[in-house]
Design a protein around this motif. Structure first.
Motif, PDB file in Angstrom:
ATOM      1  N   VAL A  96       0.855  -1.188   0.000  1.00 28.82           N
ATOM      2  CA  VAL A  96       0.000   0.000   0.000  1.00 28.82           C
ATOM      3  C   VAL A  96       0.888   1.235   0.000  1.00 28.82           C
ATOM      4  O   VAL A  96       1.826   1.323   0.796  1.00 28.82           O
ATOM      5  CB  VAL A  96      -0.873   0.061   1.287  1.00 28.82           C
ATOM      6  CG1 VAL A  96      -1.788   1.275   1.252  1.00 28.82           C
ATOM      7  CG2 VAL A  96      -1.647  -1.219   1.495  1.00 28.82           C
ATOM      8  N   THR A 142      -2.537   1.663  -4.657  1.00 31.94           N
ATOM      9  CA  THR A 142      -1.940   0.328  -4.750  1.00 31.94           C
ATOM     10  C   THR A 142      -0.501   0.503  -5.190  1.00 31.94           C
ATOM     11  O   THR A 142      -0.169   1.420  -5.933  1.00 31.94           O
ATOM     12  CB  THR A 142      -2.647  -0.531  -5.808  1.00 31.94           C
ATOM     13  OG1 THR A 142      -2.642   0.204  -7.040  1.00 31.94           O
ATOM     14  CG2 THR A 142      -4.056  -0.853  -5.399  1.00 31.94           C
ATOM     15  N   LYS A 143       0.375  -0.377  -4.748  1.00 30.89           N
ATOM     16  CA  LYS A 143       1.749  -0.370  -5.233  1.00 30.89           C
ATOM     17  C   LYS A 143       1.790  -1.150  -6.525  1.00 30.89           C
ATOM     18  O   LYS A 143       1.548  -2.349  -6.561  1.00 30.89           O
ATOM     19  CB  LYS A 143       2.666  -1.042  -4.213  1.00 30.89           C
ATOM     20  CG  LYS A 143       3.446  -0.036  -3.409  1.00 30.89           C
ATOM     21  CD  LYS A 143       4.586  -0.682  -2.645  1.00 30.89           C
ATOM     22  CE  LYS A 143       5.798  -0.905  -3.519  1.00 30.89           C
ATOM     23  NZ  LYS A 143       6.440   0.329  -3.987  1.00 30.89           N
ATOM     24  N   ASP A 150       0.495   3.291 -10.444  1.00 29.69           N
ATOM     25  CA  ASP A 150      -0.147   3.228  -9.131  1.00 29.69           C
ATOM     26  C   ASP A 150      -1.574   3.737  -9.280  1.00 29.69           C
ATOM     27  O   ASP A 150      -1.837   4.616 -10.074  1.00 29.69           O
ATOM     28  CB  ASP A 150       0.590   4.130  -8.129  1.00 29.69           C
ATOM     29  CG  ASP A 150       2.013   3.658  -7.875  1.00 29.69           C
ATOM     30  OD1 ASP A 150       2.344   2.534  -8.302  1.00 29.69           O
ATOM     31  OD2 ASP A 150       2.775   4.406  -7.257  1.00 29.69           O
ATOM     32  N   VAL A 153      -6.969   4.051  -4.339  1.00 20.12           N
ATOM     33  CA  VAL A 153      -7.984   3.081  -3.912  1.00 20.12           C
ATOM     34  C   VAL A 153      -8.696   3.600  -2.660  1.00 20.12           C
ATOM     35  O   VAL A 153      -8.205   4.513  -1.994  1.00 20.12           O
ATOM     36  CB  VAL A 153      -7.380   1.682  -3.607  1.00 20.12           C
ATOM     37  CG1 VAL A 153      -6.802   1.047  -4.869  1.00 20.12           C
ATOM     38  CG2 VAL A 153      -6.306   1.758  -2.519  1.00 20.12           C
ATOM     39  N   VAL A 158      -7.976  -1.068   1.239  1.00 21.67           N
ATOM     40  CA  VAL A 158      -6.803  -1.324   2.088  1.00 21.67           C
ATOM     41  C   VAL A 158      -7.177  -2.338   3.175  1.00 21.67           C
ATOM     42  O   VAL A 158      -6.418  -3.270   3.467  1.00 21.67           O
ATOM     43  CB  VAL A 158      -6.267  -0.019   2.722  1.00 21.67           C
ATOM     44  CG1 VAL A 158      -5.057  -0.301   3.600  1.00 21.67           C
ATOM     45  CG2 VAL A 158      -5.909   0.995   1.633  1.00 21.67           C
ATOM     46  N   THR A 161      -7.077  -5.699   1.859  1.00 22.93           N
ATOM     47  CA  THR A 161      -5.727  -6.198   1.560  1.00 22.93           C
ATOM     48  C   THR A 161      -4.945  -6.565   2.812  1.00 22.93           C
ATOM     49  O   THR A 161      -4.265  -7.591   2.849  1.00 22.93           O
ATOM     50  CB  THR A 161      -4.915  -5.129   0.776  1.00 22.93           C
ATOM     51  OG1 THR A 161      -5.708  -4.667  -0.308  1.00 22.93           O
ATOM     52  CG2 THR A 161      -3.614  -5.685   0.241  1.00 22.93           C
TER      53      THR A 161
END
Ligand code: ATP
Ligand code: MG
Length: 288
Positions: A96, A142-143, A150, A153, A158, A161
Protein backbone atom coordinates in the motif's frame (compact mmCIF):
# COMPACT_ATOMS: atom_id res chain seq x y z
CA UNK A 1 18.25 2.39 -17.30
CA UNK A 2 21.59 2.43 -15.51
CA UNK A 3 22.75 -0.97 -14.30
CA UNK A 4 22.98 -1.32 -10.53
CA UNK A 5 26.56 -1.08 -9.29
CA UNK A 6 28.46 -4.27 -8.40
CA UNK A 7 29.08 -4.22 -4.66
CA UNK A 8 31.40 -6.81 -3.13
CA UNK A 9 29.68 -8.79 -0.38
CA UNK A 10 26.22 -7.59 -1.40
CA UNK A 11 23.76 -9.55 -3.51
CA UNK A 12 21.59 -7.47 -5.84
CA UNK A 13 17.98 -8.53 -5.24
CA UNK A 14 15.75 -5.84 -6.72
CA UNK A 15 15.79 -2.61 -8.68
CA UNK A 16 12.85 -0.27 -8.40
CA UNK A 17 12.45 2.82 -10.49
CA UNK A 18 14.89 4.79 -8.34
CA UNK A 19 16.49 2.50 -5.77
CA UNK A 20 18.58 -0.66 -6.01
CA UNK A 21 18.28 -3.17 -3.19
CA UNK A 22 20.99 -5.58 -2.09
CA UNK A 23 21.04 -8.21 0.59
CA UNK A 24 24.08 -8.46 2.86
CA UNK A 25 25.41 -11.68 4.36
CA UNK A 26 23.86 -10.59 7.69
CA UNK A 27 20.39 -10.65 6.07
CA UNK A 28 20.19 -6.85 6.33
CA UNK A 29 19.40 -4.76 3.26
CA UNK A 30 21.58 -2.21 1.51
CA UNK A 31 19.28 0.34 -0.14
CA UNK A 32 21.02 2.45 -2.77
CA UNK A 33 19.38 5.58 -4.19
CA UNK A 34 20.47 6.09 -7.79
CA UNK A 35 20.27 9.36 -9.73
CA UNK A 36 17.49 7.85 -11.86
CA UNK A 37 14.40 9.98 -12.19
CA UNK A 38 10.90 8.65 -12.62
CA UNK A 39 7.88 10.61 -13.84
CA UNK A 40 4.43 9.38 -14.77
CA UNK A 41 5.72 5.92 -13.81
CA UNK A 42 8.41 6.01 -16.50
CA UNK A 43 12.09 5.82 -15.65
CA UNK A 44 13.57 8.69 -17.65
CA UNK A 45 16.72 8.14 -19.66
CA UNK A 46 18.33 11.30 -18.23
CA UNK A 47 19.56 11.07 -14.62
CA UNK A 48 19.61 14.05 -12.22
CA UNK A 49 23.19 14.33 -10.90
CA UNK A 50 23.50 13.89 -7.10
CA UNK A 51 19.79 13.21 -6.68
CA UNK A 52 20.37 9.90 -4.89
CA UNK A 53 22.61 11.63 -2.35
CA UNK A 54 20.12 14.42 -1.74
CA UNK A 55 17.25 11.96 -1.26
CA UNK A 56 19.31 9.83 1.08
CA UNK A 57 20.45 12.78 3.21
CA UNK A 58 16.95 14.17 3.38
CA UNK A 59 15.33 10.88 4.37
CA UNK A 60 17.97 10.39 7.07
CA UNK A 61 17.24 13.84 8.49
CA UNK A 62 13.51 13.10 8.70
CA UNK A 63 14.09 9.65 10.20
CA UNK A 64 16.18 11.40 12.87
CA UNK A 65 13.63 14.08 13.74
CA UNK A 66 10.46 11.95 13.46
CA UNK A 67 9.93 9.85 16.50
CA UNK A 68 8.61 6.65 14.87
CA UNK A 69 10.03 3.15 14.50
CA UNK A 70 12.05 3.18 11.24
CA UNK A 71 14.07 0.74 9.20
CA UNK A 72 17.48 2.48 9.35
CA UNK A 73 20.29 0.43 10.93
CA UNK A 74 23.43 2.20 9.74
CA UNK A 75 24.91 4.63 7.23
CA UNK A 76 28.26 2.86 7.26
CA UNK A 77 28.04 1.68 3.63
CA UNK A 78 30.50 0.43 1.00
CA UNK A 79 32.65 3.19 -0.59
CA UNK A 80 31.10 2.58 -4.04
CA UNK A 81 27.78 3.95 -2.80
CA UNK A 82 28.93 6.38 -0.09
CA UNK A 83 26.35 9.06 0.66
CA UNK A 84 23.64 7.45 -1.42
CA UNK A 85 22.89 4.32 0.57
CA UNK A 86 21.70 3.07 3.93
CA UNK A 87 21.70 -0.27 5.65
CA UNK A 88 18.20 -1.12 6.78
CA UNK A 89 16.09 -3.87 8.27
CA UNK A 90 14.51 -6.24 5.78
CA UNK A 91 10.78 -5.88 6.33
CA UNK A 92 7.69 -7.51 4.91
CA UNK A 93 6.41 -4.48 3.02
CA UNK A 94 2.68 -3.72 2.96
CA UNK A 95 1.52 -3.43 -0.66
CA UNK A 96 0.00 0.00 0.00
CA UNK A 97 1.29 3.44 -0.85
CA UNK A 98 0.25 5.42 2.22
CA UNK A 99 -0.54 8.89 0.93
CA UNK A 100 -1.53 11.87 3.07
CA UNK A 101 -2.87 15.01 1.44
CA UNK A 102 -3.37 18.37 3.10
CA UNK A 103 -3.90 20.24 -0.17
CA UNK A 104 -5.56 19.41 -3.47
CA UNK A 105 -3.26 18.64 -6.41
CA UNK A 106 -2.24 15.91 -8.84
CA UNK A 107 -4.31 12.73 -8.91
CA UNK A 108 -6.28 14.00 -5.89
CA UNK A 109 -7.44 17.02 -7.88
CA UNK A 110 -8.35 14.85 -10.88
CA UNK A 111 -10.38 12.54 -8.65
CA UNK A 112 -12.10 15.50 -6.93
CA UNK A 113 -12.98 17.19 -10.22
CA UNK A 114 -14.50 13.94 -11.52
CA UNK A 115 -16.30 12.75 -8.37
CA UNK A 116 -16.27 15.44 -5.66
CA UNK A 117 -14.28 12.97 -3.53
CA UNK A 118 -10.72 11.72 -3.25
CA UNK A 119 -10.38 7.95 -2.79
CA UNK A 120 -14.05 7.90 -1.78
CA UNK A 121 -13.65 10.68 0.83
CA UNK A 122 -16.20 13.40 0.00
CA UNK A 123 -14.82 16.95 0.12
CA UNK A 124 -16.73 20.23 0.23
CA UNK A 125 -17.63 21.80 -3.14
CA UNK A 126 -15.71 24.70 -4.69
CA UNK A 127 -12.16 23.52 -4.01
CA UNK A 128 -9.54 24.34 -6.64
CA UNK A 129 -6.00 23.34 -7.53
CA UNK A 130 -3.82 24.03 -4.48
CA UNK A 131 -6.70 24.48 -2.00
CA UNK A 132 -5.90 23.57 1.58
CA UNK A 133 -8.22 20.83 2.85
CA UNK A 134 -10.14 21.33 6.09
CA UNK A 135 -8.16 18.45 7.49
CA UNK A 136 -5.53 16.17 5.95
CA UNK A 137 -6.89 12.97 4.40
CA UNK A 138 -5.49 9.46 3.91
CA UNK A 139 -5.68 8.58 0.20
CA UNK A 140 -4.01 5.21 -0.30
CA UNK A 141 -2.84 3.81 -3.62
CA UNK A 142 -1.94 0.33 -4.75
CA UNK A 143 1.75 -0.37 -5.23
CA UNK A 144 2.09 -1.11 -8.91
CA UNK A 145 4.40 -3.72 -10.40
CA UNK A 146 7.30 -2.37 -12.49
CA UNK A 147 5.91 -0.47 -15.49
CA UNK A 148 2.35 -0.32 -14.15
CA UNK A 149 0.67 2.78 -12.80
CA UNK A 150 -0.15 3.23 -9.13
CA UNK A 151 -3.87 3.55 -8.63
CA UNK A 152 -5.79 5.43 -5.95
CA UNK A 153 -7.98 3.08 -3.91
CA UNK A 154 -10.57 3.39 -1.17
CA UNK A 155 -9.82 2.80 2.49
CA UNK A 156 -12.02 -0.30 2.29
CA UNK A 157 -9.71 -1.71 -0.36
CA UNK A 158 -6.80 -1.32 2.09
CA UNK A 159 -8.84 -3.11 4.78
CA UNK A 160 -9.47 -5.93 2.30
CA UNK A 161 -5.73 -6.20 1.56
CA UNK A 162 -4.12 -5.92 5.02
CA UNK A 163 -6.99 -6.33 7.49
CA UNK A 164 -8.89 -3.76 9.55
CA UNK A 165 -6.38 -3.40 12.37
CA UNK A 166 -3.34 -2.87 10.14
CA UNK A 167 -5.28 -0.55 7.83
CA UNK A 168 -6.23 1.66 10.76
CA UNK A 169 -2.65 1.69 12.04
CA UNK A 170 -1.29 2.62 8.59
CA UNK A 171 -3.85 5.40 8.22
CA UNK A 172 -3.38 6.85 11.70
CA UNK A 173 0.42 6.71 11.53
CA UNK A 174 0.43 8.28 8.06
CA UNK A 175 -1.77 11.16 9.18
CA UNK A 176 0.19 11.64 12.39
CA UNK A 177 3.56 11.83 10.63
CA UNK A 178 2.13 14.08 7.92
CA UNK A 179 0.75 16.53 10.49
CA UNK A 180 4.05 16.75 12.35
CA UNK A 181 6.16 17.02 9.19
CA UNK A 182 3.76 19.63 7.77
CA UNK A 183 4.27 21.73 10.87
CA UNK A 184 8.06 21.43 10.76
CA UNK A 185 8.19 22.29 7.06
CA UNK A 186 5.83 25.24 7.59
CA UNK A 187 8.22 26.64 10.21
CA UNK A 188 10.85 26.65 7.45
CA UNK A 189 8.72 28.32 4.79
CA UNK A 190 7.73 25.15 2.91
CA UNK A 191 4.25 23.77 2.46
CA UNK A 192 4.24 19.98 2.54
CA UNK A 193 1.20 19.62 0.29
CA UNK A 194 1.15 15.83 0.24
CA UNK A 195 3.42 12.86 0.71
CA UNK A 196 3.66 9.10 0.39
CA UNK A 197 5.00 6.66 2.94
CA UNK A 198 5.71 2.94 2.75
CA UNK A 199 5.59 0.75 5.82
CA UNK A 200 6.66 -2.80 6.50
CA UNK A 201 6.34 -5.27 9.35
CA UNK A 202 9.01 -6.87 11.50
CA UNK A 203 8.70 -10.58 12.25
CA UNK A 204 7.07 -9.64 15.59
CA UNK A 205 4.42 -7.61 13.76
CA UNK A 206 5.74 -4.12 14.63
CA UNK A 207 4.85 -1.64 11.90
CA UNK A 208 7.96 0.22 10.75
CA UNK A 209 8.42 3.29 8.53
CA UNK A 210 10.59 2.26 5.56
CA UNK A 211 11.72 3.29 2.08
CA UNK A 212 12.51 7.00 1.64
CA UNK A 213 10.59 9.62 3.58
CA UNK A 214 9.45 13.16 2.90
CA UNK A 215 11.67 13.74 -0.13
CA UNK A 216 10.88 15.73 -3.28
CA UNK A 217 10.30 12.39 -5.05
CA UNK A 218 7.63 11.27 -2.61
CA UNK A 219 6.14 14.66 -1.68
CA UNK A 220 4.97 17.97 -3.01
CA UNK A 221 6.94 20.87 -1.52
CA UNK A 222 5.64 24.36 -2.24
CA UNK A 223 7.38 27.62 -1.27
CA UNK A 224 4.88 28.97 1.28
CA UNK A 225 5.20 32.61 0.28
CA UNK A 226 4.18 31.86 -3.31
CA UNK A 227 1.18 29.68 -2.47
CA UNK A 228 -1.88 30.81 -4.38
CA UNK A 229 -4.81 28.38 -4.83
CA UNK A 230 -6.49 28.30 -8.23
CA UNK A 231 -3.42 27.47 -10.30
CA UNK A 232 -0.47 25.08 -10.35
CA UNK A 233 1.96 25.94 -7.55
CA UNK A 234 5.65 26.68 -7.99
CA UNK A 235 7.34 23.63 -6.48
CA UNK A 236 10.60 22.22 -5.19
CA UNK A 237 9.96 18.70 -6.38
CA UNK A 238 9.53 16.53 -9.43
CA UNK A 239 6.57 18.59 -10.60
CA UNK A 240 9.21 20.60 -12.49
CA UNK A 241 9.86 17.53 -14.62
CA UNK A 242 6.20 16.58 -14.98
CA UNK A 243 5.41 20.11 -16.21
CA UNK A 244 8.35 20.22 -18.60
CA UNK A 245 7.44 16.82 -20.08
CA UNK A 246 3.78 17.69 -20.48
CA UNK A 247 3.91 21.30 -21.57
CA UNK A 248 7.33 22.02 -23.04
CA UNK A 249 8.94 18.86 -24.40
CA UNK A 250 6.37 18.07 -27.07
CA UNK A 251 5.83 14.58 -25.56
CA UNK A 252 2.31 13.19 -25.70
CA UNK A 253 1.74 11.31 -22.44
CA UNK A 254 -1.13 9.34 -23.98
CA UNK A 255 0.97 8.12 -26.91
CA UNK A 256 2.35 5.26 -24.82
CA UNK A 257 5.84 6.22 -26.00
CA UNK A 258 8.72 6.78 -23.62
CA UNK A 259 9.35 10.40 -22.61
CA UNK A 260 12.20 12.22 -24.42
CA UNK A 261 15.58 12.96 -22.83
CA UNK A 262 15.52 15.97 -20.48
CA UNK A 263 17.09 19.26 -21.52
CA UNK A 264 20.19 20.41 -19.62
CA UNK A 265 18.17 23.34 -18.32
CA UNK A 266 15.43 21.20 -16.75
CA UNK A 267 18.05 18.84 -15.28
CA UNK A 268 19.83 21.78 -13.62
CA UNK A 269 16.59 23.36 -12.42
CA UNK A 270 15.46 20.04 -10.87
CA UNK A 271 18.83 19.43 -9.24
CA UNK A 272 18.78 22.95 -7.77
CA UNK A 273 15.20 22.51 -6.49
CA UNK A 274 16.06 19.22 -4.75
CA UNK A 275 19.12 20.76 -3.11
CA UNK A 276 17.15 23.85 -2.15
CA UNK A 277 14.42 21.79 -0.51
CA UNK A 278 17.05 19.83 1.41
CA UNK A 279 18.92 22.90 2.60
CA UNK A 280 15.82 24.90 3.49
CA UNK A 281 14.27 22.05 5.46
CA UNK A 282 17.30 20.78 7.29
CA UNK A 283 19.31 24.00 7.65
CA UNK A 284 22.30 21.95 6.46
CA UNK A 285 24.48 22.58 3.41
CA UNK A 286 24.47 19.86 0.78
CA UNK A 287 27.89 18.53 -0.14
CA UNK A 288 28.12 16.07 -3.02
P1 ATP B 1 8.55 4.31 -6.91
O1 ATP B 1 8.86 4.66 -5.48
O2 ATP B 1 8.96 5.39 -7.86
O3 ATP B 1 7.13 3.81 -7.07
P2 ATP B 1 9.49 1.67 -6.87
O4 ATP B 1 8.49 1.52 -5.78
O5 ATP B 1 9.41 0.90 -8.13
O6 ATP B 1 9.53 3.14 -7.29
P3 ATP B 1 12.02 2.12 -5.56
O7 ATP B 1 11.44 3.13 -4.66
O8 ATP B 1 12.97 2.54 -6.62
O9 ATP B 1 10.85 1.28 -6.21
O10 ATP B 1 12.75 0.96 -4.73
C1 ATP B 1 12.63 0.75 -3.39
C2 ATP B 1 11.99 -0.61 -3.13
O11 ATP B 1 12.41 -1.06 -1.87
C3 ATP B 1 10.48 -0.51 -3.07
O12 ATP B 1 9.93 -1.66 -3.69
C4 ATP B 1 10.19 -0.53 -1.57
O13 ATP B 1 8.92 -1.05 -1.28
C5 ATP B 1 11.29 -1.43 -1.05
N1 ATP B 1 11.70 -1.23 0.34
C6 ATP B 1 11.97 -0.07 0.97
N2 ATP B 1 12.35 -0.25 2.25
C7 ATP B 1 12.33 -1.60 2.47
C8 ATP B 1 12.63 -2.46 3.59
N3 ATP B 1 13.03 -1.96 4.76
N4 ATP B 1 12.48 -3.80 3.43
C9 ATP B 1 12.08 -4.31 2.25
N5 ATP B 1 11.82 -3.58 1.14
C10 ATP B 1 11.93 -2.24 1.24
MG1 MG C 1 9.38 3.54 -4.14
Amino acid sequence: MTTPPEIPGAKHIHSGKVRDLYELASGELLMVASDRQSAFDWVLETPIPDKGKVLTAMSLWWFEVLDVPNHILSTDVPAEVAGRAVICEKLAMFPVECVARGYLSGSGLLDYNATGSVCGIPLKPGLVEGSRLEEPIFTPATKAEFGEHDENVSYDAVVATVGAETAAALRDTTLDIYARAHGMAADRGIILADTKFEFGARADGTIVLADEVLTPDSSRFWPAEQWEPGKPQPSLDKQIIRDWLQFESGWDRKSGEAPPPLSDEVVERTRAAYINAYEQLTGRTFTA
